[in-house]
Design a protein around this motif. Sequence first.
Motif, short mmCIF file in Angstrom:
data_model
loop_
_atom_site.label_atom_id
_atom_site.label_comp_id
_atom_site.label_asym_id
_atom_site.label_seq_id
_atom_site.Cartn_x
_atom_site.Cartn_y
_atom_site.Cartn_z
N SER A 2 -1.43 23.56 -49.92
CA SER A 2 -0.15 23.61 -49.20
C SER A 2 -0.34 23.91 -47.72
O SER A 2 0.56 23.67 -46.91
CB SER A 2 0.76 24.68 -49.81
OG SER A 2 0.25 25.98 -49.58
N MET A 48 7.20 19.25 -44.46
CA MET A 48 8.26 18.50 -45.15
C MET A 48 7.74 17.11 -45.42
O MET A 48 7.09 16.49 -44.56
CB MET A 48 9.53 18.43 -44.30
CG MET A 48 10.66 17.66 -45.00
SD MET A 48 12.16 17.58 -43.98
CE MET A 48 12.73 19.28 -44.12
N SER A 57 6.92 34.50 -46.99
CA SER A 57 7.67 33.31 -47.42
C SER A 57 7.93 33.29 -48.91
O SER A 57 8.75 32.51 -49.39
CB SER A 57 6.88 32.04 -47.04
OG SER A 57 5.74 31.88 -47.89
N ASN A 82 5.46 32.51 -50.96
CA ASN A 82 4.47 31.57 -51.51
C ASN A 82 3.11 32.19 -51.77
O ASN A 82 2.21 31.53 -52.28
CB ASN A 82 4.32 30.38 -50.56
CG ASN A 82 5.59 29.55 -50.48
OD1 ASN A 82 6.29 29.37 -51.48
ND2 ASN A 82 5.91 29.04 -49.30
N GLU A 135 5.11 25.27 -41.43
CA GLU A 135 6.16 24.52 -42.13
C GLU A 135 5.65 23.13 -42.50
O GLU A 135 4.79 22.58 -41.81
CB GLU A 135 7.38 24.34 -41.25
CG GLU A 135 7.97 25.60 -40.67
CD GLU A 135 8.84 25.26 -39.47
OE1 GLU A 135 10.02 24.97 -39.69
OE2 GLU A 135 8.31 25.25 -38.35
N GLY A 155 10.30 21.59 -41.27
CA GLY A 155 11.14 21.90 -42.40
C GLY A 155 10.87 23.12 -43.23
O GLY A 155 11.24 24.20 -42.84
N LEU A 156 10.27 22.98 -44.41
CA LEU A 156 10.18 24.05 -45.39
C LEU A 156 9.05 25.00 -45.03
O LEU A 156 7.94 24.58 -44.70
CB LEU A 156 9.96 23.46 -46.78
CG LEU A 156 10.98 22.42 -47.22
CD1 LEU A 156 10.62 21.86 -48.59
CD2 LEU A 156 12.38 23.02 -47.25
N THR A 157 9.33 26.29 -45.12
CA THR A 157 8.32 27.28 -44.76
C THR A 157 7.25 27.35 -45.83
O THR A 157 7.53 27.66 -47.00
CB THR A 157 8.96 28.66 -44.57
OG1 THR A 157 9.97 28.57 -43.55
CG2 THR A 157 7.93 29.69 -44.16
N VAL A 158 6.03 27.06 -45.44
CA VAL A 158 4.86 27.16 -46.33
C VAL A 158 4.29 28.57 -46.30
O VAL A 158 3.91 29.12 -47.32
CB VAL A 158 3.79 26.14 -45.90
CG1 VAL A 158 2.50 26.33 -46.70
CG2 VAL A 158 4.31 24.72 -46.07
N ASP A 184 2.32 14.99 -44.70
CA ASP A 184 3.64 15.55 -44.42
C ASP A 184 3.88 15.72 -42.93
O ASP A 184 2.95 15.78 -42.12
CB ASP A 184 3.75 16.94 -45.05
CG ASP A 184 3.77 16.91 -46.57
OD1 ASP A 184 3.94 15.82 -47.14
OD2 ASP A 184 3.60 17.99 -47.18
#
Length: 240
Positions: free
Chosen positions: A100, A236, A51, A53, A234, A30-33, A106
């Motif tokens: 993260s 999620m 990203s 971050n 990634e 999912g979400l790009t770290v 996750d």
Amino acid sequence: MRCRRVLVTVLTTTVAAGVALLPAPARAAGLTVAFWPMNEARGAHRMIDTSGNGRHGRIGNEVAIGESLGDDGGYRFERLEPDTPPPHPGHLVVVPDDSSLDPGTDDFAVTVRLRTTNKFGNIIQKGQATVAGGNFKLQIPSGRVECTFRGPKAFLEVVAPYAINDGDWHVVRCVRVPEGVFLTIDGREVASRSGWTGPIANSWPITIGGKLDCDQVEVGCDYYAGDLDYIMIEAMRSHW
């Protein structure tokens, strides 16, 4: 650099090389770290996370950057003789520890685009085999990609059924989810293992290109040799 959009795919259970594969989950990691396109110019000492971050890394002085790798740019890691001192910390790219970058509980995925003709080396890892909190790692012994996630519940390792050290570019993606760990190469699922690792979190940095804590005598540094075009992480939150 060929940046590929991560797609959510639903794969049915298949059989490859006589091994039943897990159904890939219907959700992406999912979400790009962090996304490291590795397109810095020669002379740079900082690997930029695009990203947004801020997970930037320190590039060792033995890593060749700003390389023209065919149609792409990237980093080149020269071959070092295995288990031959002294260690070469300049062979590594190091990203400082951040929570993260830990899988935790996750869904978690690591994607690498690489090219090599060599048959050994650790590509990326966070932590080593005995560190508290568990670890994850991608390596390529005998030219076959291995992906491992070690947690308090289980050590799960998936191994590609064939070698990819053929001098061509390949995209490798390894995903840890509650159902297990699965590995894809060039968009095709090639290996999986069921089980749950439990939460994984440690206080170590991410290293690209080999181990951080090693001496090439008691502990080999397992230096990667080859080219890297990009790496993406990634995560999620699991809904289970």
